[in-house]
Design a protein around this motif. Sequence first.
Motif, PDB file in Angstrom:
ATOM      1  N   UNK A  16       0.832  -1.208   0.000  1.00  0.00           N
ATOM      2  CA  UNK A  16       0.000   0.000   0.000  1.00  0.00           C
ATOM      3  C   UNK A  16       0.865   1.256   0.000  1.00  0.00           C
ATOM      4  N   UNK A  17       1.973   1.195   0.690  1.00  0.00           N
ATOM      5  CA  UNK A  17       2.940   2.300   0.686  1.00  0.00           C
ATOM      6  C   UNK A  17       3.501   2.520  -0.716  1.00  0.00           C
ATOM      7  N   UNK A  18       3.891   1.454  -1.387  1.00  0.00           N
ATOM      8  CA  UNK A  18       4.420   1.579  -2.750  1.00  0.00           C
ATOM      9  C   UNK A  18       3.372   2.159  -3.692  1.00  0.00           C
ATOM     10  N   UNK A  19       2.142   1.685  -3.597  1.00  0.00           N
ATOM     11  CA  UNK A  19       1.079   2.210  -4.452  1.00  0.00           C
ATOM     12  C   UNK A  19       0.846   3.694  -4.187  1.00  0.00           C
ATOM     13  N   UNK A  20       0.926   4.106  -2.918  1.00  0.00           N
ATOM     14  CA  UNK A  20       0.704   5.516  -2.592  1.00  0.00           C
ATOM     15  C   UNK A  20       1.741   6.414  -3.256  1.00  0.00           C
ATOM     16  N   UNK A  21       2.911   5.860  -3.527  1.00  0.00           N
ATOM     17  CA  UNK A  21       3.977   6.607  -4.189  1.00  0.00           C
ATOM     18  C   UNK A  21       3.882   6.525  -5.708  1.00  0.00           C
ATOM     19  N   UNK A  22       2.851   5.851  -6.213  1.00  0.00           N
ATOM     20  CA  UNK A  22       2.658   5.751  -7.656  1.00  0.00           C
ATOM     21  C   UNK A  22       3.361   4.576  -8.296  1.00  0.00           C
ATOM     22  N   UNK A  23       4.019   3.747  -7.494  1.00  0.00           N
ATOM     23  CA  UNK A  23       4.739   2.594  -8.026  1.00  0.00           C
ATOM     24  C   UNK A  23       3.815   1.386  -8.119  1.00  0.00           C
ATOM     25  N   UNK A  24       4.011   0.578  -9.163  1.00  0.00           N
ATOM     26  CA  UNK A  24       3.316  -0.687  -9.249  1.00  0.00           C
ATOM     27  C   UNK A  24       4.031  -1.729  -8.415  1.00  0.00           C
ATOM     28  N   UNK A  25       3.377  -2.856  -8.228  1.00  0.00           N
ATOM     29  CA  UNK A  25       3.967  -3.959  -7.463  1.00  0.00           C
ATOM     30  C   UNK A  25       4.137  -5.165  -8.375  1.00  0.00           C
ATOM     31  N   UNK A  26       5.362  -5.619  -8.499  1.00  0.00           N
ATOM     32  CA  UNK A  26       5.661  -6.902  -9.139  1.00  0.00           C
ATOM     33  C   UNK A  26       5.692  -7.921  -8.017  1.00  0.00           C
ATOM     34  N   UNK A  27       4.655  -8.743  -7.981  1.00  0.00           N
ATOM     35  CA  UNK A  27       4.402  -9.581  -6.816  1.00  0.00           C
ATOM     36  C   UNK A  27       5.006 -10.973  -6.933  1.00  0.00           C
ATOM     37  N   UNK A  28       5.437 -11.479  -5.770  1.00  0.00           N
ATOM     38  CA  UNK A  28       5.942 -12.849  -5.643  1.00  0.00           C
ATOM     39  C   UNK A  28       7.094 -13.132  -6.606  1.00  0.00           C
ATOM     40  N   UNK A  29       8.013 -12.171  -6.690  1.00  0.00           N
ATOM     41  CA  UNK A  29       9.195 -12.310  -7.538  1.00  0.00           C
ATOM     42  C   UNK A  29      10.396 -12.718  -6.676  1.00  0.00           C
ATOM     43  N   UNK A  30      11.587 -12.668  -7.274  1.00  0.00           N
ATOM     44  CA  UNK A  30      12.770 -13.066  -6.527  1.00  0.00           C
ATOM     45  C   UNK A  30      13.046 -12.123  -5.356  1.00  0.00           C
ATOM     46  N   UNK A  31      12.641 -10.845  -5.440  1.00  0.00           N
ATOM     47  CA  UNK A  31      12.810  -9.943  -4.300  1.00  0.00           C
ATOM     48  C   UNK A  31      12.008 -10.423  -3.103  1.00  0.00           C
ATOM     49  N   UNK A  32      10.882 -11.073  -3.355  1.00  0.00           N
ATOM     50  CA  UNK A  32      10.071 -11.664  -2.289  1.00  0.00           C
ATOM     51  C   UNK A  32      10.602 -13.032  -1.860  1.00  0.00           C
ATOM     52  N   UNK A  33      11.827 -13.357  -2.318  1.00  0.00           N
ATOM     53  CA  UNK A  33      12.500 -14.622  -1.998  1.00  0.00           C
ATOM     54  C   UNK A  33      11.788 -15.825  -2.599  1.00  0.00           C
ATOM     55  N   UNK A  34      11.187 -15.585  -3.760  1.00  0.00           N
ATOM     56  CA  UNK A  34      10.508 -16.665  -4.468  1.00  0.00           C
ATOM     57  C   UNK A  34      11.513 -17.748  -4.843  1.00  0.00           C
ATOM     58  N   UNK A  35      11.233 -18.967  -4.444  1.00  0.00           N
ATOM     59  CA  UNK A  35      12.145 -20.066  -4.712  1.00  0.00           C
ATOM     60  C   UNK A  35      13.400 -20.025  -3.864  1.00  0.00           C
ATOM     61  N   UNK A  36      13.471 -19.070  -2.946  1.00  0.00           N
ATOM     62  CA  UNK A  36      14.636 -18.915  -2.069  1.00  0.00           C
ATOM     63  C   UNK A  36      14.144 -18.673  -0.650  1.00  0.00           C
ATOM     64  N   UNK A  37      13.127 -19.455  -0.265  1.00  0.00           N
ATOM     65  CA  UNK A  37      12.522 -19.332   1.049  1.00  0.00           C
ATOM     66  C   UNK A  37      11.013 -19.220   0.984  1.00  0.00           C
ATOM     67  N   UNK A  38      10.500 -18.598  -0.080  1.00  0.00           N
ATOM     68  CA  UNK A  38       9.057 -18.449  -0.265  1.00  0.00           C
ATOM     69  C   UNK A  38       8.575 -19.527  -1.226  1.00  0.00           C
ATOM     70  N   UNK A  39       7.730 -20.433  -0.734  1.00  0.00           N
ATOM     71  CA  UNK A  39       7.270 -21.541  -1.569  1.00  0.00           C
ATOM     72  C   UNK A  39       6.049 -21.136  -2.387  1.00  0.00           C
ATOM     73  N   UNK A  40       5.612 -22.027  -3.288  1.00  0.00           N
ATOM     74  CA  UNK A  40       4.506 -21.713  -4.178  1.00  0.00           C
ATOM     75  C   UNK A  40       3.189 -21.498  -3.443  1.00  0.00           C
ATOM     76  N   UNK A  41       2.777 -22.354  -2.498  1.00  0.00           N
ATOM     77  CA  UNK A  41       1.508 -22.082  -1.810  1.00  0.00           C
ATOM     78  C   UNK A  41       1.487 -20.713  -1.132  1.00  0.00           C
ATOM     79  N   UNK A  42       2.593 -20.349  -0.492  1.00  0.00           N
ATOM     80  CA  UNK A  42       2.653 -19.042   0.160  1.00  0.00           C
ATOM     81  C   UNK A  42       2.687 -17.925  -0.879  1.00  0.00           C
ATOM     82  N   UNK A  43       3.363 -18.164  -2.005  1.00  0.00           N
ATOM     83  CA  UNK A  43       3.389 -17.177  -3.085  1.00  0.00           C
ATOM     84  C   UNK A  43       1.991 -16.910  -3.621  1.00  0.00           C
ATOM     85  N   UNK A  44       1.215 -17.964  -3.804  1.00  0.00           N
ATOM     86  CA  UNK A  44      -0.141 -17.787  -4.318  1.00  0.00           C
ATOM     87  C   UNK A  44      -1.002 -17.027  -3.310  1.00  0.00           C
ATOM     88  N   UNK A  45      -0.839 -17.308  -2.030  1.00  0.00           N
ATOM     89  CA  UNK A  45      -1.578 -16.559  -1.015  1.00  0.00           C
ATOM     90  C   UNK A  45      -1.151 -15.098  -1.019  1.00  0.00           C
TER      91      UNK A  45
END
Length: 396
Positions: A69-98
Amino acid sequence: MTHRIVLPTADRSLQTYTLRATPVPAQPAAGAFNRIAYSAAHVVADPLADNDPWLSCAVDWDKTIAYRQYLWSLGLGVAEAMDTAQRGMGLDWPTSLELIRRSLDAAKDVPGAIVASGCGTDHLDLDSVKSVDDVIRAYDTQMEAIEALGGKLIVMASRALARVAKGPEDYERVYGHILSQSAQPVVLHWLGEMFDPALAGYWGTSNVDAAMNTALDVIAAHPHKVDGIKISLLDKDKEIAMRRRLPAGVRMYTGDDFNYAELIAGDGYGNEITHGQSDALLGIFDAIAPAASTALQALAQGDEARFHAILAPTVPLSRHIFKAPTRFYKTGVVFMAWLNGHQDHFTMVGGQQSTRSLQHLAQLFRLADAANVLVKPELAVARMRTLTAMYGIEQA
């Protein structure tokens, strides 16, 4: 008020550092940007969860969504569940989908909020993958789940495909299938091996120019199904060369955390705006969100000099956060979120807060101050004092 703190130096001595403390204000975006700008957003771990961090992930959903919500307030979009979110490096698929579900739901309450979500094959056990057909079925599984939520796809590079593909024709087959099946135009994602060693030789070759040709062939065969491609090769010349060869209307989303300012500003090449400038899908925008937003507003107003004046000081910080081993950059991103008060702790999914040294974090602190992105200097100093105390450093 003067802010001083004792920090380690490169020669292992201690030195008092005095902050500049001149942060770029975190203000809501006043107008539309003339670039699409996604921030690849991090997740906030739950520090009180009774789990084994190396084996399972626990997410603080409230703080994680609040950051979006903070990022959106600044006008930025969100690229969700990517490597920055530790996708495949701690964040699994079920949690990514949630995470994707919660992010899409939250975006509905924010006018103009944009979200694109990572679609991959990371639910596969790599040792069980025997063929390209296994990869196609895995992509289908995640595509169907994300599109059922109304999500736009970012087609992430697949470790499984890199393992079983015999050559470029296998990549053409897999991506051709994805693009023919997608409900709306997707963003392709070419992640270099510096971000993930398991992706070496992606597109069927270790020759980057040949790999680029294969990716461009895939796009050319389905131009109306490709919104754009994000490349993260940390090579601005390769990005520019590929950008100039994209079909009209297909965007280049820079993933170059070393050279993003000049790539976004562009070079004025050609008649199509998609050939002469890059849009953005960047992990560093998570860490420098106020500066990124303010700079993009200046660019939209035609003030390129101010755009560069704001972003130029952030580049040394970004290059430090993303220094080799680049895959550990997430630690610096979350460290910045902690220093700036977006989370109450420096704990990460998978215990990844341990991947960088105190020396690295101390230099990150100095560079963040120089980049004007420590938005709450007093809080940042207090938290840095807490960290250094854990390493046995006494403050004056």
